[in-house]
Design an enzyme around this catalytic site. Structure first.
Site, short mmCIF file in Angstrom:
data_model
loop_
_atom_site.label_atom_id
_atom_site.label_comp_id
_atom_site.label_asym_id
_atom_site.label_seq_id
_atom_site.Cartn_x
_atom_site.Cartn_y
_atom_site.Cartn_z
N PHE A 15 0.82 -1.21 0.00
CA PHE A 15 0.00 0.00 0.00
C PHE A 15 0.85 1.27 0.00
CE2 PHE A 15 -2.36 -3.35 2.29
CZ PHE A 15 -3.44 -3.48 1.43
N SER A 47 7.08 -0.79 1.63
CA SER A 47 7.72 0.40 2.21
C SER A 47 9.12 0.07 2.72
CB SER A 47 6.87 0.99 3.34
OG SER A 47 6.51 0.00 4.28
N HIS A 139 -4.87 1.23 11.95
CA HIS A 139 -5.53 2.52 11.75
C HIS A 139 -6.65 2.78 12.74
CE1 HIS A 139 -2.95 3.13 8.56
NE2 HIS A 139 -3.73 3.03 7.51
N1 SAH Z 1 3.86 -0.29 5.03
C1 SAH Z 1 3.11 -1.32 4.33
C2 SAH Z 1 1.62 -1.34 4.67
C3 SAH Z 1 1.31 -1.62 6.11
S1 SAH Z 1 -0.32 -2.23 6.34
C4 SAH Z 1 3.35 -1.21 2.84
O1 SAH Z 1 4.29 -0.57 2.41
O2 SAH Z 1 2.60 -1.81 2.06
C5 SAH Z 1 -0.45 -2.21 8.08
C6 SAH Z 1 0.30 -3.33 8.78
O3 SAH Z 1 0.29 -3.02 10.18
C7 SAH Z 1 -0.29 -4.74 8.66
O4 SAH Z 1 0.65 -5.61 8.10
C8 SAH Z 1 -0.63 -5.14 10.11
O5 SAH Z 1 -0.33 -6.50 10.40
C9 SAH Z 1 0.24 -4.22 10.92
N2 SAH Z 1 -0.29 -3.91 12.24
C10 SAH Z 1 -1.51 -3.42 12.56
N3 SAH Z 1 -1.62 -3.22 13.88
C11 SAH Z 1 -0.42 -3.60 14.43
C12 SAH Z 1 0.08 -3.65 15.77
N4 SAH Z 1 -0.64 -3.26 16.80
N5 SAH Z 1 1.33 -4.11 15.95
C13 SAH Z 1 2.10 -4.53 14.90
N6 SAH Z 1 1.67 -4.49 13.62
C14 SAH Z 1 0.43 -4.04 13.38
MG MG Z 2 -0.16 3.06 4.57
#
Ligand code: SAH
Ligand code: MG
Length: 206
Positions: A15, A47, A139
């Protein structure tokens, strides 16, 4: 950032749009001379390629924190579910194997360190000052605020706090990253340096 790495990032599942990623790369190259880089939300490594490339360039590393179980919106039946990441053996999401494949394919295994665990749990035990922190994890209001609380204090003076998925209008996405962005500015500790699409790049001034 060299073409091979950019191509690897474009091929990765994720993403992180390329313009946002390149902005992170630039910030990471600058911040990496201060200390290591850290992202919350590794997912499938997209990312991490941008920030890992920056870390290597600056002679440091990227720590990528994720429990690899997906956020709410990645769960089966939810809007951003990807069935390729569903582990039938455990009945849970598992993006770790894909993350590793992405980083290996990009040739960045020496610059990217995966930390598998809940953000808050890792933050509670973390002491190393950081050049850059990217908040791109859960989020929900609770998750995003906990990320701010747990990690922002580790950003070194002159270092960057990057926040992704900042949308002012609730309809465009969750509002929690926007609230975290407002909180960072209101603290007086950060000044906005750059912005592109939903990415905000703040620098620690205090
Ligand atoms: N940076 C990524 C997108 C991240 S999506 C890219 O470049 O595509 C959000 C991620 O956050 C997910 O993989 C999810 O597992 C993680 N996540 C959500 N809540 C979390 C938490 N409390 N601790 C650790 N990871 C978490
Ligand atoms: Mg993002």
């Amino acid at each position: 950032m060299n073409q091979a790495l950019r191509a690897a990032a474009r091929r990765a599942i994720g993403f992180m749009p390329e313009p946002d990623g390149l902005l992170l790369y630039e910030a990471g190259v600058q911040a990496g001379v201060l200390g290591p880089l850290l992202e919350i939300g590794g997912y499938c490594g997209q990312s991490a390629i941008y920030l890992g490339a920056a870390a290597r360039q600056a002679g440091t590393v990227l720590f990528s924190v994720d429990h690899h179980r997906g956020s709410e919106e990645h769960q089966p039946g939810q809007e951003y579910h990807d069935h390729r990441l569903f582990d039938a053996a455990t009945g849970q999401m598992d993006s770790l194997a894909t993350f590793r494949r992405t980083i290996a394919a990009a040739g960045l295994e020496d610059a990217v360190v995966a930390i598998v665990g809940r953000s808050r749990l890792v933050a509670d035990h973390w002491r190393t000052p950081l050049g850059l922190v990217l908040i791109d994890g859960g989020h929900s209001e609770e998750a995003a605020q906990a990320d701010y609380q747990g990690w922002t204090k580790r950003v070194l003076p002159g270092g960057f706090l990057a926040i992704h998925d900042v949308f002012e209008a609730p309809a465009e996405g969750g509002e929690a990253p926007f609230h975290v962005y407002r909180r960072a500015l209101a603290s007086g500790e950060f000044r906005e340096e750059r912005a592109h699409a939903s990415l905000r790049l703040l620098r620690r001034v205090l």
